[in-house]
Design an enzyme around this catalytic site. Structure first.
Site, mmCIF file in Angstrom:
data_model
loop_
_atom_site.group_PDB
_atom_site.id
_atom_site.type_symbol
_atom_site.label_atom_id
_atom_site.label_comp_id
_atom_site.label_asym_id
_atom_site.label_seq_id
_atom_site.Cartn_x
_atom_site.Cartn_y
_atom_site.Cartn_z
ATOM 1 N N GLY B 71 0.744 -1.302 0.104
ATOM 2 C CA GLY B 71 0.096 0.057 0.009
ATOM 3 C C GLY B 71 0.875 1.276 -0.170
ATOM 4 O O GLY B 71 0.441 2.123 0.573
ATOM 5 N N CYS B 129 0.272 0.801 -9.410
ATOM 6 C CA CYS B 129 0.084 -0.239 -8.356
ATOM 7 C C CYS B 129 -1.384 -0.361 -8.212
ATOM 8 O O CYS B 129 -2.375 0.428 -7.783
ATOM 9 C CB CYS B 129 0.658 0.892 -7.149
ATOM 10 S SG CYS B 129 0.646 -0.215 -5.526
ATOM 11 N N LYS B 164 5.951 2.790 -15.765
ATOM 12 C CA LYS B 164 5.979 1.540 -15.377
ATOM 13 C C LYS B 164 4.477 0.933 -15.675
ATOM 14 O O LYS B 164 3.432 1.428 -14.989
ATOM 15 C CB LYS B 164 6.326 1.547 -13.856
ATOM 16 C CG LYS B 164 6.128 0.021 -13.615
ATOM 17 C CD LYS B 164 6.975 -0.225 -11.927
ATOM 18 C CE LYS B 164 7.102 -1.565 -11.727
ATOM 19 N NZ LYS B 164 7.954 -1.717 -10.494
ATOM 20 N N ILE B 190 7.157 -5.516 -16.256
ATOM 21 C CA ILE B 190 5.857 -5.214 -15.746
ATOM 22 C C ILE B 190 5.661 -4.998 -14.243
ATOM 23 O O ILE B 190 6.519 -5.677 -13.455
ATOM 24 C CB ILE B 190 4.839 -6.490 -16.155
ATOM 25 C CG1 ILE B 190 5.318 -7.785 -15.606
ATOM 26 C CG2 ILE B 190 4.834 -6.595 -17.630
ATOM 27 C CD1 ILE B 190 4.361 -8.964 -15.657
ATOM 28 N N GLY B 216 7.025 -12.676 -8.756
ATOM 29 C CA GLY B 216 7.867 -13.813 -8.900
ATOM 30 C C GLY B 216 8.060 -14.688 -10.049
ATOM 31 O O GLY B 216 7.260 -14.260 -11.064
ATOM 32 N N GLY B 242 9.732 -9.062 -13.706
ATOM 33 C CA GLY B 242 8.766 -10.087 -13.416
ATOM 34 C C GLY B 242 9.259 -11.397 -13.426
ATOM 35 O O GLY B 242 9.785 -12.177 -14.240
ATOM 36 N N THR B 265 11.152 -9.782 -6.351
ATOM 37 C CA THR B 265 11.127 -10.746 -5.434
ATOM 38 C C THR B 265 12.296 -11.658 -4.926
ATOM 39 O O THR B 265 12.408 -12.122 -3.758
ATOM 40 C CB THR B 265 9.739 -11.828 -5.780
ATOM 41 O OG1 THR B 265 8.846 -10.931 -6.135
ATOM 42 C CG2 THR B 265 9.286 -12.617 -4.889
HETATM 43 C C1 LIG Z 1 6.754 -6.427 -1.553
HETATM 44 C C2 LIG Z 1 6.719 -5.624 -3.023
HETATM 45 C C3 LIG Z 1 6.650 -4.315 -3.122
HETATM 46 C C4 LIG Z 1 6.606 -3.648 -4.201
HETATM 47 N N1 LIG Z 1 6.454 -2.239 -4.254
HETATM 48 C C5 LIG Z 1 6.349 -1.396 -5.291
HETATM 49 C C6 LIG Z 1 6.324 -0.156 -5.407
HETATM 50 O O1 LIG Z 1 6.349 0.540 -4.362
HETATM 51 N N2 LIG Z 1 6.422 0.487 -6.591
HETATM 52 C C7 LIG Z 1 6.363 -0.126 -7.712
HETATM 53 O O2 LIG Z 1 6.442 0.593 -8.750
HETATM 54 N N3 LIG Z 1 6.448 -1.446 -7.639
HETATM 55 C C8 LIG Z 1 6.467 -2.190 -6.630
HETATM 56 N N4 LIG Z 1 6.454 -3.467 -6.602
HETATM 57 C C9 LIG Z 1 6.549 -4.362 -7.941
HETATM 58 C C10 LIG Z 1 8.042 -4.479 -8.300
HETATM 59 O O3 LIG Z 1 8.759 -3.383 -8.633
HETATM 60 C C11 LIG Z 1 7.992 -5.518 -9.652
HETATM 61 O O4 LIG Z 1 7.564 -4.890 -10.502
HETATM 62 C C12 LIG Z 1 7.346 -6.704 -9.307
HETATM 63 O O5 LIG Z 1 7.366 -7.243 -8.216
HETATM 64 C C13 LIG Z 1 7.739 -7.696 -10.482
HETATM 65 O O6 LIG Z 1 8.950 -8.135 -10.530
HETATM 66 P P1 LIG Z 1 9.660 -9.433 -9.597
HETATM 67 O O7 LIG Z 1 8.961 -10.719 -10.040
HETATM 68 O O8 LIG Z 1 11.181 -9.758 -9.930
HETATM 69 O O9 LIG Z 1 9.315 -9.248 -8.183
HETATM 70 C C14 LIG Z 1 6.578 -4.290 -5.324
HETATM 71 C C15 LIG Z 1 6.659 -5.426 -5.357
HETATM 72 C C16 LIG Z 1 6.915 -6.489 -4.218
HETATM 73 C C17 LIG Z 1 6.856 -7.818 -4.337
#
Ligand SMILES: Cc1cc2nc3c(=O)[nH]c(=O)nc-3n(C[C@H](O)[C@H](O)[C@H](O)COP(=O)(O)O)c2cc1C
Ligand SMILES: Cc1cc2nc3c(=O)[nH]c(=O)nc-3n(C[C@H](O)[C@H](O)[C@H](O)COP(=O)(O)OP(=O)(O)OC[C@H]3O[C@@H](n4cnc5c(N)ncnc54)[C@H](O)[C@@H]3O)c2cc1C
Ligand SMILES: Cc1cc2nc3c(=O)[nH]c(=O)nc-3n(C[C@H](O)[C@H](O)[C@H](O)COP(=O)(O)OP(=O)(O)OC[C@H]3O[C@@H](n4cnc5c(N)ncnc54)[C@H](O)[C@@H]3O)c2cc1C
Ligand SMILES: Cc1cc2nc3c(=O)[nH]c(=O)nc-3n(C[C@H](O)[C@H](O)[C@H](O)COP(=O)(O)O)c2cc1C
Ligand code: FES
Ligand code: FES
Lengths: 253, 311, 311, 253
Positions: B71, B129, B164, B190, B216, B242, B265
């Protein structure tokens, strides 16, 4: 820069109660740096997130670290399948443990519920080494869930309660509070409803609570594991600012 | 091997950066490794005022993934500029500020605020978001709104803007083209897919916010597909993310069209994942015959000589 | 425990059925277990004429999931009625015919063809298959087209129609409401998410069709979220699917609002998965305090007493 | 109704060449029902899809089944980590094997490439038990990849080729075809380009090819593993109609 990922060999594995397993792990760094109340963040094969488990005991001379955990879901089930000789990948010791810098308290009350009991054992042992008098209240679901009873008895007076009365007193930990004479500080860990009840009952005492929350990173970066502070002004991170907090510092809901 | 990558505003020694929200403002991870090894750091989303975020539980584990509904908890843009950026600026790495908001005005305010500091190299516009209630407008799912917020931010900032994108859309290419026309300097894709988990004992959604964002390895095939589709229709660079968990995954993203990548992640699983990937990348590139990052970008975009469909 | 479920056209002894395309026409699995144990069988998609499908490779493995681009290979509706349905009709289970097409006329033709047999209990309208090129119209991603094809089919068939929704959309509720208004008797959700995998050695998409549909446990959180959202806005029943691998997963779908469930990818991992889940379901329902399937349906839809958001 | 999921205990594990492992597995049902060319569909912990691996040998008297596989990716790497004493969950025997009902051929040519060699060994052993004369051509990448050479030599004349000439002849299997005198039927298994080359070179001979394709179900239900038939009229399913086909029946592209 400390490399905080540690490989720990499982030396011993023991079923200490129903669905409850104790591992003795070997790691010099952790055994020398962990303080009571700190936890390990354990990588489990095939899972996205690590699992937080408290340190239940350490032995610096033999570089041993003990943990005790209950099988409650996928991760703990898998962890329970690991055998002595295998290694686990661990991040830790993490978090801020129980504040024992203040050596004034000469008599402390430990109140543990179920799987919240292990970190209190580590705490009790360290305090008792410092000649602090220990009284313990330990709560379990039922007779088969009881573990570490003798170990706590060796530290001092110990009251055991079970939900169904199959062992010790029948009831919940707060039911036996009246049996305990005065103490300087209380330390408690267990399910949130229990912690809440204790906080209310002991609102006039100085005390510390150890909290649980679902975690992501375990190191304070992702903001998954927050708890509202009692000033209503913000959150603390359980993994980094806690898991132990002064009872007055946080709001349990 | 030379891993360097140059993108608008970002002159990076390698294409690896931690993803927004998964690395805080770098402080915690700085005790694990030297942040100067990173191509860039993308900071946690900044909003105008401090935000306390959602109630807990905020995360849940899923098969090869996780849900989060933090959030947008953050101390607000002023505090970030005051207390966080100076810390990061001591490292030899690029800094990308991620900005979020509940209104176009908030995005504008936050973007403009970052003009106060010299240390930010680019903005990442989080129009995607899924974990905040108020505002109500999903900027990321409507091409017109996405273009409008991009245009507005471009007017007030001196920095290159990476928008984004949300994967929770029917036509991601339409959104990508809209923000490109509105002046975006790059895309970041993404963000998470909206998901939910039921908690059987309590018979209700596990995450207090009910829905959360899925991230993840589970979502990697969706990220790859979207980057592949978008790459063919836009000419601005793409920061891909992603589910990346190793150097082979990075090459998969490069082949699909990403110019650089972010890692989210996977940091939780292994806090050393970013430097480990940076170290492993030269070998993987080598193994598959590449001599630089740029050489691999978009190489997997494959046009059949003719229609081979047999149906 | 009584597991029976009654839905339009389907009087089922339990809510478990294999998903379309993951069970052929039942022949192969009939050598593993008695198909009469199933609540229903959903047949592979039928088209007007025989279709040979896509070139290979048609499948790829992903983290906790798989991609497929079979391309609707099937012998055509006439052959299915002639050779496959009589085989299935010998079992004491409901039969759902899944129909697909490249044009509204084709859907109409196939739906009408099934009037020839008495053994089909319901139709499942696949307006969401991402793996076919021609036709070009994605019926499943446009509420108007989705409603139009539903309406057309409803006019020519005597059978209840379950419309199978695509998750590749910005607003699944809009599609669900559109097909409900057009006369759908039920919904089936979700079909696969469009994804892609890059094959590093050949530097191109692994699946010959390039993109494929992502299924398996990886997509479960997305399926749960979509069912949860749709359930609150429609009054027709939902057959839920997407990543189900055990009886706990089934309960999760029921809590989110599914009235029955289909099992796809998990059959490949364990050909006995359907009867195993049927056997395990009473215990799981019991454990969490339910005495019937219906009692659990939608129980997880949770309305907060007040806004607890602290932000 | 046969329960085709079988649990097989790993009895022996042996590295027989670079990245190549042989398992001896115990299972009565499979050892008694498998014919040469059939395969097992193996469940590997944590993976969505099973992995197809050919049967390399069986011993009915001891209920043993041998497989040999090369580590090429996630699944085979994980499988290679399994140790004797552990069990694997297997679907099989699956598919249609080599047609040996026709006992006329008195002399056969086996042509195997790399990891396509194991099923030919099973075939060769069965045929040689029936007094069929065996000639084998075995192709490998390099010396370190060579396995089962002696085993094939025991069955009959064996020509080994390696891509780099580090062992046996240098070249590919088709390069030594001229060295082979006449034969009645050929049986081949290996990479598709090799099968294609053989099909062309031996287009006047009677022969069978064993094919590979990425699989879903492994039992004919999902239509993942199809191969175009040479009449241009449709597809056959490799897992169910094959993996062995008459060379003239299918189109290799
Ligand atoms: C715990 C958590 C918090 C995140 N907070 C934000 C955020 O504040 N702003 C944002 O643009 N993306 C946020 N994301 C999204 C990540 O930047 C990323 O786009 C997404 O997790 C996909 O990548 P991944 O699979 O490597 O985690 C968040 C993701 C996670 C898991
Ligand atoms: C600081 C701390 C110390 C702990 N110490 C111990 C201990 O010493 N012994 C012990 O048995 N348990 C302890 N726990 C609880 C333990 O972490 C959970 O029981 C465990 O994570 C459950 O994982 P699972 O995969 O078996 O369950 P699942 O329900 O399958 O886990 C799913 C997800 O929820 C998380 N989760 C589930 N329950 C909890 C919980 N109670 N607290 C935090 N996260 C949870 C898991 O980490 C995982 O991310 C501790 C928790 C915390 C936060
Ligand atoms: C009928 C048949 C018999 C086989 N017999 C043998 C054998 O005896 N020994 C041996 O070493 N190999 C054999 N193979 C090949 C073996 O199945 C693959 O090497 C293996 O599946 C690779 O899995 P992986 O997870 O290591 O590779 P990954 O590339 O990680 O696998 C990803 C996915 O692709 C599939 N895949 C990858 N390569 C192949 C392939 N060549 N054929 C089919 N699917 C593939 C996997 O099954 C999996 O679904 C056989 C294949 C078939 C179809
Ligand atoms: C190999 C394969 C083939 C499929 N074929 C069809 C099909 O012909 N028609 C259809 O409506 N859905 C088809 N699907 C989608 C499934 O019916 C189901 O909606 C989806 O796979 C999600 O469920 P799962 O995660 O349990 O597999 C197919 C899925 C797979 C994996
Ligand atoms: S778990 Fe990430 S901040 Fe505590
Ligand atoms: S693998 Fe499913 S039909 Fe062959």
């Amino acid at each position: 820069m400390i490399n905080k990922v540690n490989i720990m060999v499982i030396l011993k594995k023991k079923f200490i109660a129903k669905d409850t397993i104790e591992f003795v792990l070997k790691n010099e760094f952790i055994s020398h740096h962990a303080s009571p109340g700190q936890f390990l963040h354990i990588l489990i094969d095939g899972l996205t997130l690590r699992r937080p488990v408290s340190i239940a005991d350490i032995d610096k001379s033999s570089n041993e670290v003990t943990i005790a955990f209950k099988i409650v879901g996928t991760g703990t089930k898998k962890l329970a399948s690991y055998e002595p000789g295998q290694s686990i990948d661990v991040l830790g010791p993490l978090g801020n443990g129980f504040d024992i810098s203040n050596t004034h308290p000469k008599k402390v009350l430990l109140i543990g519920g179920g799987i919240g009991i292990p970190p209190l054992y580590h705490l009790g042992k360290r305090l008792s080494e410092n000649n602090v008098k220990i009284i313990s209240i330990l709560g379990y679901q039922t007779k088969e869930s009881v573990f570490y009873e003798r170990e706590f008895q060796e530290l001092g007076d110990t009251y055991v309660v079970t939900d169904d009365g199959t062992h010790g007193y029948q009831g919940v930990v707060t039911d036996v509070l009246t049996k305990v004479s005065s103490f300087d500080t209380f330390y408690t860990c267990g399910p949130t409803p229990m912690l809440k009840a204790i906080k209310e009952r002991l609102s006039n005492s100085d005390g510390y609570v150890s909290l649980e929350e679902r975690m992501g990173c375990g190191i304070g970066a992702c903001l998954a594991c927050v708890i509202p502070t009692s000033d209503g002004e913000g959150y603390k991170k359980i993994c980094q600012d806690g898991p132990v907090f002064h009872a007055k510092e946080v709001n349990l809901s | 091997m030379n891993l360097s990558v140059n993108l608008p505003g970002l002159s990076m020694k390698n294409p690896i950066m931690p993803a927004s929200g998964c690395f805080g403002f770098g402080r915690e991870y700085s005790s694990f490794f030297d942040l100067s090894t990173l191509g860039a750091v993308i900071m946690k989303s900044a909003t105008k005022n401090e935000r306390l975020g959602n109630p807990t539980p905020r995360v849940a584990e899923t098969s090869s993934g996780m849900l989060n509904a933090i959030g947008l908890q953050n101390p607000g843009v002023e505090k970030i500029i005051e207390s966080e950026i100076p810390f990061l600026a001591d490292y030899d790495t690029c800094i990308i500020a991620n900005i979020a908001g509940s209104s176009v005005e908030e995005y504008e305010y936050v973007a403009e605020s970052f003009n106060q500091t010299d240390h930010v190299d680019a903005l990442e516009l989080n129009i995607s978001c899924p974990n905040v209630k108020e505002g109500g407008i999903q900027f990321g799912t409507d091409p017109y709104m996405a273009a409008f917020v991009t245009e507005t931010v471009k007017k007030v900032t001196n920095l290159p803007v990476y928008v984004k994108l949300s994967p929770n859309v029917t036509d991601i290419v339409a959104i990508a083209k809209a923000v490109e026309s509105a002046g975006a300097d790059g895309l970041s894709m993404i963000n998470t897919l909206t998901g939910m988990q039921m908690h059987l004992p309590s018979q209700k959604p596990l995450i207090a916010n009910k829905t959360g964002g899925l991230s993840g390895p589970a979502i990697k095939p969706i990220a790859i597909r979207m980057i592949y589709e978008v790459k063919q229709q836009v000419s601005i660079p793409i920061i891909g993310m992603g589910g990346i968990a190793n150097a082979e995954d990075v090459l998969e993203f490069l082949l699909a069209g990403a110019n650089a990548v972010a890692i989210g992640t996977a940091n939780f699983n292994n806090p050393f994942i970013c430097p480990e990937i940076i170290n492993g990348l030269p070998n993987v590139l080598n193994k598959y015959g590449f001599h630089s990052i740029n050489e691999a970008v978009g190489k997997g975009i494959f046009h059949e000589p003719a229609d081979l469909s047999r149906s």
